[in-house]
Design a protein around this motif. Structure first.
Motif, mmCIF file in Angstrom:
data_model
loop_
_atom_site.group_PDB
_atom_site.id
_atom_site.type_symbol
_atom_site.label_atom_id
_atom_site.label_comp_id
_atom_site.label_asym_id
_atom_site.label_seq_id
_atom_site.Cartn_x
_atom_site.Cartn_y
_atom_site.Cartn_z
ATOM 1 N N GLY A 150 2.945 9.281 -9.728
ATOM 2 C CA GLY A 150 4.658 10.419 -9.682
ATOM 3 C C GLY A 150 4.039 11.846 -8.955
ATOM 4 N N ASP A 151 4.545 12.585 -9.090
ATOM 5 C CA ASP A 151 4.825 13.519 -7.919
ATOM 6 C C ASP A 151 4.394 14.797 -9.301
ATOM 7 O OD1 ASP A 151 7.443 13.535 -9.113
ATOM 8 O OD2 ASP A 151 7.960 14.232 -7.379
ATOM 9 N N ASP A 157 1.962 11.055 -6.155
ATOM 10 C CA ASP A 157 2.355 10.367 -4.343
ATOM 11 C C ASP A 157 3.503 11.395 -4.546
ATOM 12 O OD1 ASP A 157 3.771 8.891 -3.236
ATOM 13 O OD2 ASP A 157 4.866 8.219 -4.725
ATOM 14 N N PRO A 158 2.337 12.934 -3.681
ATOM 15 C CA PRO A 158 3.719 13.808 -3.184
ATOM 16 C C PRO A 158 5.181 13.731 -2.641
ATOM 17 C CG PRO A 158 1.747 13.910 -2.569
ATOM 18 C CD PRO A 158 2.102 13.048 -2.754
ATOM 19 N N ASP A 191 0.728 -0.847 -0.070
ATOM 20 C CA ASP A 191 -0.188 -0.067 -0.119
ATOM 21 C C ASP A 191 0.941 1.192 -0.400
ATOM 22 O OD1 ASP A 191 -2.246 1.948 -0.161
ATOM 23 O OD2 ASP A 191 -2.687 1.143 1.786
ATOM 24 N N ALA A 192 0.741 2.056 -0.547
ATOM 25 C CA ALA A 192 1.028 3.870 -0.227
ATOM 26 C C ALA A 192 -0.114 4.848 -0.146
ATOM 27 C CB ALA A 192 1.912 3.989 -1.013
ATOM 28 N N PRO A 193 0.240 5.915 0.522
ATOM 29 C CA PRO A 193 -0.642 6.418 0.592
ATOM 30 C C PRO A 193 -0.300 7.992 -0.795
ATOM 31 C CG PRO A 193 0.641 7.743 2.126
ATOM 32 C CD PRO A 193 1.166 5.837 1.693
ATOM 33 N N LEU A 194 -1.734 8.285 -0.837
ATOM 34 C CA LEU A 194 -1.725 9.266 -1.500
ATOM 35 C C LEU A 194 -1.873 11.075 -1.947
ATOM 36 C CD1 LEU A 194 -2.894 6.935 -4.791
ATOM 37 C CD2 LEU A 194 -0.724 7.076 -4.944
ATOM 38 N N ARG A 195 -2.261 11.694 -2.849
ATOM 39 C CA ARG A 195 -3.000 12.577 -2.456
ATOM 40 C C ARG A 195 -4.149 12.664 -1.701
ATOM 41 N NH1 ARG A 195 -1.388 17.125 -6.047
ATOM 42 N NH2 ARG A 195 0.644 17.182 -5.763
#
Length: 471
Positions: A425-426, A433-434, A378-382
């Protein structure tokens, strides 16, 4: 196409997980069970199982019904002589949102899954599979009472005494320890608190006399007591009270489900025979050490569901799950032996039992770099998180960086809802994905294809041939 695509024998956690997964994919599925199970039985849900339940839409109900494992409190008579934990509490991380083993009585887990199946338009049917025949086009199953069901595939999720496995003639190699038995019951008492798992025994020799574990969301405690001698006592409240009274003043006021558990350590020689599959306890039975049995069955179902729905890659079910089951069986057996030999470390639980590290590296559906076959983190996104993006019956393509926009557009156009592709991406990407959590978790500037069961199918390699073969 047969009216019933998949028939599932057995409505425990394995069968219900599979039925829910198939139903949400629009597969015509029937699931039959001789009689609903009762009692707390397997009560520990590992972190990876919680992730599966998140995907299936039942996690909120599971967490509301459950609780982390309570601390242990050991007594000599009425005196507390030791306190500790089997599972240390853990904080969520960007990659692992549900790190803590959760206790839920098995009957409640099954109820939640049955309710989810109902919401998806399915239901558990009362029935007992007694025989079946298969041919090149499908399986004809016979239920007690004579009903015949024609299905494209049959899945035996009918427990350690599986009728499906026996009718297939599949060997169930291993051992049963008749001398190592445990009395188990769901009981009630007002004489101990519900904040601890209470244990009476000899700490010097680490010998258990009996234990009382509070079951969240109920008034019950799960009572466990080793059974010595060859005789099996009558399963009554008075029997359990006699055991308790030998070393404590605790009074039991009620007892519901009761059972005698015999240690079985066995695994099927194979998990597939043409159009028939084995899953859960029908394919492997474990000692209770480490809480692996129920969870491994859920993972079997999660692996098999998307493959049955697509009717592709079915050979990879056994390829992927048999080695995993063998490894987990070895782990639970090692922990059990350690407990039997009074090894203190065998009572501690860590990452090896959480099933987050299990995967399919080197398997035929794991293509590309070193992370192929691993669990997709998992990963947190904006806005939201990756697990929100993965949730559902589709493949997910993550393309790290705006430079992959044409590939993403082509995949979305070609495969529609079966594959959801995003740049990430950022910068100017579909998923923001900042903080770079996703980039660090996956470690690539290329393509990552996540399978419907949350494992990385393709890592940092072209995806077109892979998708054409499976979608």
């Amino acid at each position: 196409m047969n009216e019933t695509q998949v028939l599932i024998a057995g409505a425990g956690p394995t069968g219900l997980t599979l039925a829910c997964d198939l139903a949400r994919r629009g597969v015509a599925v029937r699931i039959v069970e001789k009689e609903p199970s009762t009692g707390s039985r397997g009560k520990g849900l590992q972190p990876r199982t919680l992730e599966v339940f998140d995907d299936l839409g039942v996690l909120e109900a599971v967490l509301a019904a459950g609780a982390p494992y309570p601390p242990l409190r050991s007594y000599a008579g009425g005196q507390v002589v030791w306190e500790g934990r089997m599972h240390e509490p853990k904080e969520p991380t960007p990659e692992v949102p549900y790190p803590t083993v959760t206790m839920v009585p098995q009957w409640r887990t099954e109820q939640i899954l049955r309710d989810r199946l109902t919401g998806l338009g399915g239901r558990v049917e009362r029935g007992e599979l007694v025989d079946f025949e298969q041919d090149d086009d499908g399986v004809t199953a016979v239920l007690a009472g004579g009903e015949r069901i024609r299905a494209a595939y049959l899945v035996g999720a009918d427990g350690g005494r599986s009728v499906v496995r026996k009718r297939l003639g599949v060997g169930f190699e291993g051992e049963t320890h008749e001398a190592e038995r445990m009395l188990i019951a769901d009981v009630r008492t007002d004489d101990v608190d519900r904040d601890h798992w209470h244990i009476w025994g000899d700490m010097a020799s680490q010998t258990l006399h009996f234990g009382l574990c509070p079951l969240p969301g109920t008034e019950d405690f799960q009572l466990t007591a080793p059974l010595t001698g060859d005789d099996t006592p009558e399963l009554t409240l008075s029997t359990f009270q006699k055991i308790v009274s030998e070393v404590s003043d605790v009074r039991l006021r009620d007892a519901g489900w009761m059972s005698v558990y015999r240690v079985n350590i066995r695994m099927a020689e194979r998990f597939r025979d043409r159009r028939v599959f084995l899953a859960g306890d029908a394919a492997h039975v474990h000692s209770p050490a480490g809480g692996q049995g129920l969870n491994t069955g859920v993972q079997d179902a999660y692996n098999l569901g998307w493959k049955l729905a697509a009717e592709r890659a079915l050979d990879t079910y056994e390829e992927e799950r048999l080695p995993v089951a063998a490894g987990v069986l070895g782990l639970s057996t090692r922990l059990y032996r350690g407990m039997s030999e009074r090894q203190a470390e065998a009572y501690r639980r860590g990452e090896e039992t959480e099933q987050l590290g299990l995967g399919y590296p080197g398997a035929s559906l794991s293509v590309g770099g070193e992370k192929a076959g691993e669990r997709a983190p998992d990963a947190p996104l904006r806005e939201g998180r990756l697990f929100d993006v993965f949730r559902g019956p589709h493949f997910t393509l993550l393309a790290f960086g705006a430079g992959h926009a044409q590939t993403v557009a082509r995949v979305n156009e070609r495969y529609g809802t079966a594959v959801r592709a995003y740049t990430i991406g950022d910068g100017d990407t579909d998923l923001a994905d900042p903080a770079g959590h996703a980039r660090r978790a996956y470690g690539t500037d290329g393509l990552v294809l996540v399978r419907p069961d949350g494992y990385i199918g393709v890592y940092d390699a072209p995806v077109d041939d892979y998708l054409r073969a499976l979608v």
